[in-house]
Design a protein around this motif. Structure first.
Motif, PDB file in Angstrom:
ATOM      1  N   ASN A   1       0.850  -1.188   0.000  1.00  0.00           N
ATOM      2  CA  ASN A   1       0.000   0.000   0.000  1.00  0.00           C
ATOM      3  C   ASN A   1       0.890   1.244   0.000  1.00  0.00           C
ATOM      4  O   ASN A   1       1.358   1.690   1.043  1.00  0.00           O
ATOM      5  N   ILE A   2       1.159   1.758  -1.188  1.00  0.00           N
ATOM      6  CA  ILE A   2       1.983   2.952  -1.341  1.00  0.00           C
ATOM      7  C   ILE A   2       1.053   4.138  -1.546  1.00  0.00           C
ATOM      8  O   ILE A   2       0.316   4.196  -2.532  1.00  0.00           O
ATOM      9  N   ALA A   3       1.087   5.071  -0.612  1.00  0.00           N
ATOM     10  CA  ALA A   3       0.212   6.244  -0.678  1.00  0.00           C
ATOM     11  C   ALA A   3       1.027   7.454  -1.111  1.00  0.00           C
ATOM     12  O   ALA A   3       1.941   7.884  -0.408  1.00  0.00           O
ATOM     13  N   VAL A   4       0.737   7.973  -2.279  1.00  0.00           N
ATOM     14  CA  VAL A   4       1.386   9.171  -2.790  1.00  0.00           C
ATOM     15  C   VAL A   4       0.296  10.132  -3.253  1.00  0.00           C
ATOM     16  O   VAL A   4      -0.755   9.702  -3.743  1.00  0.00           O
ATOM     17  N   PRO A   5       0.502  11.438  -3.098  1.00  0.00           N
ATOM     18  CA  PRO A   5      -0.569  12.383  -3.439  1.00  0.00           C
ATOM     19  C   PRO A   5      -0.811  12.536  -4.926  1.00  0.00           C
ATOM     20  O   PRO A   5      -1.853  13.054  -5.325  1.00  0.00           O
ATOM     21  N   TRP A   6       0.137  12.108  -5.775  1.00  0.00           N
ATOM     22  CA  TRP A   6      -0.021  12.324  -7.211  1.00  0.00           C
ATOM     23  C   TRP A   6      -0.592  11.111  -7.941  1.00  0.00           C
ATOM     24  O   TRP A   6      -0.682  11.119  -9.163  1.00  0.00           O
ATOM     25  N   ARG A   7      -0.976  10.067  -7.216  1.00  0.00           N
ATOM     26  CA  ARG A   7      -1.510   8.887  -7.885  1.00  0.00           C
ATOM     27  C   ARG A   7      -2.607   8.259  -7.039  1.00  0.00           C
ATOM     28  O   ARG A   7      -2.463   8.142  -5.816  1.00  0.00           O
ATOM     29  N   VAL A   8      -3.683   7.848  -7.707  1.00  0.00           N
ATOM     30  CA  VAL A   8      -4.805   7.202  -7.043  1.00  0.00           C
ATOM     31  C   VAL A   8      -4.593   5.694  -7.093  1.00  0.00           C
ATOM     32  O   VAL A   8      -4.328   5.126  -8.158  1.00  0.00           O
ATOM     33  N   ALA A   9      -4.702   5.038  -5.940  1.00  0.00           N
ATOM     34  CA  ALA A   9      -4.433   3.602  -5.870  1.00  0.00           C
ATOM     35  C   ALA A   9      -5.442   2.789  -6.665  1.00  0.00           C
ATOM     36  O   ALA A   9      -5.135   1.691  -7.132  1.00  0.00           O
ATOM     37  N   SER A  10      -6.648   3.300  -6.846  1.00  0.00           N
ATOM     38  CA  SER A  10      -7.690   2.553  -7.555  1.00  0.00           C
ATOM     39  C   SER A  10      -7.707   2.817  -9.053  1.00  0.00           C
ATOM     40  O   SER A  10      -8.618   2.367  -9.746  1.00  0.00           O
ATOM     41  N   SER A  11      -6.731   3.545  -9.575  1.00  0.00           N
ATOM     42  CA  SER A  11      -6.721   3.859 -11.003  1.00  0.00           C
ATOM     43  C   SER A  11      -6.383   2.618 -11.818  1.00  0.00           C
ATOM     44  O   SER A  11      -5.576   1.778 -11.412  1.00  0.00           O
ATOM     45  N   THR A  12      -7.017   2.483 -12.964  1.00  0.00           N
ATOM     46  CA  THR A  12      -6.785   1.352 -13.858  1.00  0.00           C
ATOM     47  C   THR A  12      -6.579   1.857 -15.272  1.00  0.00           C
ATOM     48  O   THR A  12      -6.978   2.973 -15.622  1.00  0.00           O
ATOM     49  N   SER A  13      -5.962   1.025 -16.089  1.00  0.00           N
ATOM     50  CA  SER A  13      -5.708   1.370 -17.480  1.00  0.00           C
ATOM     51  C   SER A  13      -5.843   0.127 -18.332  1.00  0.00           C
ATOM     52  O   SER A  13      -5.474  -0.976 -17.911  1.00  0.00           O
ATOM     53  N   ARG A  14      -6.357   0.292 -19.532  1.00  0.00           N
ATOM     54  CA  ARG A  14      -6.570  -0.845 -20.412  1.00  0.00           C
ATOM     55  C   ARG A  14      -5.243  -1.397 -20.944  1.00  0.00           C
ATOM     56  O   ARG A  14      -5.042  -2.605 -21.037  1.00  0.00           O
ATOM     57  N   LYS A  15      -4.323  -0.517 -21.293  1.00  0.00           N
ATOM     58  CA  LYS A  15      -3.093  -0.960 -21.951  1.00  0.00           C
ATOM     59  C   LYS A  15      -2.096  -1.551 -20.964  1.00  0.00           C
ATOM     60  O   LYS A  15      -1.431  -2.534 -21.262  1.00  0.00           O
ATOM     61  N   ASN A  16      -1.927  -0.920 -19.811  1.00  0.00           N
ATOM     62  CA  ASN A  16      -0.956  -1.351 -18.809  1.00  0.00           C
ATOM     63  C   ASN A  16       0.450  -1.455 -19.422  1.00  0.00           C
ATOM     64  O   ASN A  16       1.065  -2.514 -19.478  1.00  0.00           O
ATOM     65  N   GLU A  17       0.945  -0.331 -19.899  1.00  0.00           N
ATOM     66  CA  GLU A  17       2.251  -0.296 -20.542  1.00  0.00           C
ATOM     67  C   GLU A  17       3.067   0.870 -20.009  1.00  0.00           C
ATOM     68  O   GLU A  17       2.533   1.844 -19.467  1.00  0.00           O
ATOM     69  N   LEU A  18       4.380   0.750 -20.185  1.00  0.00           N
ATOM     70  CA  LEU A  18       5.327   1.742 -19.694  1.00  0.00           C
ATOM     71  C   LEU A  18       6.340   2.021 -20.800  1.00  0.00           C
ATOM     72  O   LEU A  18       7.003   1.101 -21.284  1.00  0.00           O
ATOM     73  N   THR A  19       6.452   3.293 -21.191  1.00  0.00           N
ATOM     74  CA  THR A  19       7.348   3.678 -22.276  1.00  0.00           C
ATOM     75  C   THR A  19       8.269   4.786 -21.802  1.00  0.00           C
ATOM     76  O   THR A  19       7.807   5.777 -21.219  1.00  0.00           O
TER      77      THR A  19
END
Length: 478
Positions: A190-208
């Motif tokens: 459980n990493i809590a950071v103010p710039w990211r929502v833990a429940s966010s999802t994405s269809r692609k799930n990729e990192l470039t």
């Protein structure tokens, strides 16, 4: 340099105070506010000497933003720092800067001051480079107002600004579109950071990752190399779910220590888990660098790696400057001959110095002409030439240029007035180009490790190099 920064109202009451050095105290700031701001002496002076300190003051709507300085002071840097802080405060508070808002968001303002000033010295920062804040988001109108300034700053490090802005609005999808891994031993943290929502999802799930570099150099009119450096950036485009933790391994230790490996090319392709760019070196020496707030600066010093919990969308993780590990990609030889008082002969040669299996796209040379040029007659050329009468310049479009090739352009200019009546110094030759999958500094990504995620991540690395301020100075013959 800067002892403290504080915000005061017109009655001399302090609403916010942040000290950086021991040169002054809060009581000194109160005395200045009561004696100088409350009295409202005419004429208004942005720089004032009070006691043993120098105070710099700018208006913040109905309030006053003041910096207290001691010792030797660079007035231009301090005033520019205050202007940047004022613009950021106006953006954060959505143009409603009141006494109540300053008191309410005092914690956020204190974090802003720490980012803008480090140990009393102003830092080069911009609102959009720091990323979105947890308290407020930038409004569209204020962002458009500062857009040219931010665009010029990021493009100086090779960031594709239009692509960067376009990806700032991520699209969220449902969890059922994701492909989960089959490893049951993965445990989520459980990493809590103010710039990211833990429940966010994405269809692609990729990192470039996009490693972009701009080369800046300047030659004198006699062919002497005056300056050369590489300004680059590492931009991450993250479309992932949850709060992943990304570790990026580079071929640098983030120091300016010159080693012999900095000039050796990579021969083993297995040194990286991704395709190597042309010009990759075993090691890269950095002159300086700055990182995004999502990057853990402590882990950089310990592990010599970039550790980040990325925000959704595109983020400029790191901006850096370093030396050029090899020779410059182009060698330009301009020769200007004075035929008569009203006739000038140009002979421009450009030679590509990189390997034959590398190419440069969109190669363009902007050659300045005398301001009184009335007509241009092209004698010999390769590519497309265009005479711009309004700008008094010749645009030489070569398009795609391969390595190890020499191109020549010859033309003569007819002048409306004698060359003796003009200034012998004119603008420099500007060279513009783009080199895909190339690295001027030799920097490359060894590996990308993604943890704290239960889904399979598609990873990719791209390299791009382009021209920054690539200039060759000219001078008319006497």
């Amino acid at each position: 340099m800067i002892s403290a920064v504080f915000i005061s109202n017109c009655h001399g009451s302090l609403l916010f105070y942040r000290a950086f050095r021991g040169g002054g105290s809060r009581q000194d700031a109160v005395m200045y506010a009561r004696n100088m701001i409350q009295r409202n002496l005419k004429p208004y002076k942005p720089i004032q000497q009070f006691g043993f300190a120098t105070y710099f003051r700018i208006r913040l709507d109905g309030l006053h933003l003041v910096a207290s300085c001691d010792g030797d002071v660079n007035a231009a840097h301090v005033m520019q720092c205050l202007v940047d802080i004022r613009d950021t405060i106006v953006t954060l508070l959505e143009a409603r800067v009141t006494e109540a808002a300053v008191v309410k968001y005092a914690t956020t303002l204190q974090e802003l001051m720490d980012l803008a000033i480090d140990g009393g010295y102003p830092q080069d920062f911009y609102m959009h480079y720091l990323g979105p804040w947890a308290v407020k988001e930038m409004t569209t109108s204020l962002f458009k107002k500062n857009q040219p300034r931010v665009m010029h700053y990021l493009e100086g490090y090779g960031v594709d600004y239009h692509r960067y802005i376009k990806s700032q609005k991520p699209v969220f999808h449902s969890e059922k579109d994701l492909v989960a891994t089959s490893d049951p031993e993965i445990q989520m943290q459980n990493i809590a950071v103010p710039w990211r929502v833990a429940s966010s999802t994405s269809r692609k799930n990729e990192l470039t990752l996009l490693v972009s570099e701009c080369i800046n150099c300047c030659y004198s009119h006699v062919g002497e190399l005056l300056t050369r450096e590489v300004a680059g950036s590492i931009t991450m485009d993250c479309l992932m779910s949850g709060t992943p933790k990304v570790t990026i391994k580079l071929n640098t230790d983030f120091t300016n220590t010159h080693t012999q490996n900095a000039f050796k090319s990579v021969e083993n392709k297995h040194d990286s888990n991704f395709a190597l760019p042309a010009g990759a070196k075993l090691a890269t020496n950095m002159l300086d660098f700055k990182v995004h707030k999502t990057v853990d600066i402590g882990w950089i010093m310990k592990t010599r790696q970039l550790t980040v919990v990325p925000q959704q969308g595109m983020t400029a993780l790191m901006l850096y400057r370093c030396d050029i590990s090899g020779e410059l990609p182009f060698e330009v030889t301009p020769v200007i001959t004075k035929a008569t008082k009203q006739l000038v002969y140009y002979h421009v040669t450009i030679r590509t110095k990189f390997s034959k299996n590398v190419s440069a796209n969109n190669l363009l040379l902007k050659i300045p002409l005398p301001p009184t040029t009335s007509n241009v007659e092209i004698i010999n050329h390769f590519g497309h030439c265009q005479f711009n009468l309004a700008l008094s310049s010749m645009h030489w479009h070569l398009g795609k240029a391969c390595g190890g090739i020499k191109y020549t352009l010859e033309f003569q200019c007819k002048l409306a007035r004698s060359l003796n009546d003009q200034d012998p110094a004119i603008g420099p030759i500007e060279v513009e180009f783009v080199m895909p999958n190339y690295s001027f500094s030799g920097l490359f990504v060894r590996d990308i490790e993604v943890t704290n995620t239960t889904h399979k991540t598609h990873k990719a690395v791209q390299y791009n190099a382009s021209s920054g301020n690539y200039h060759y100075k000219l001078r008319f013959p006497k």
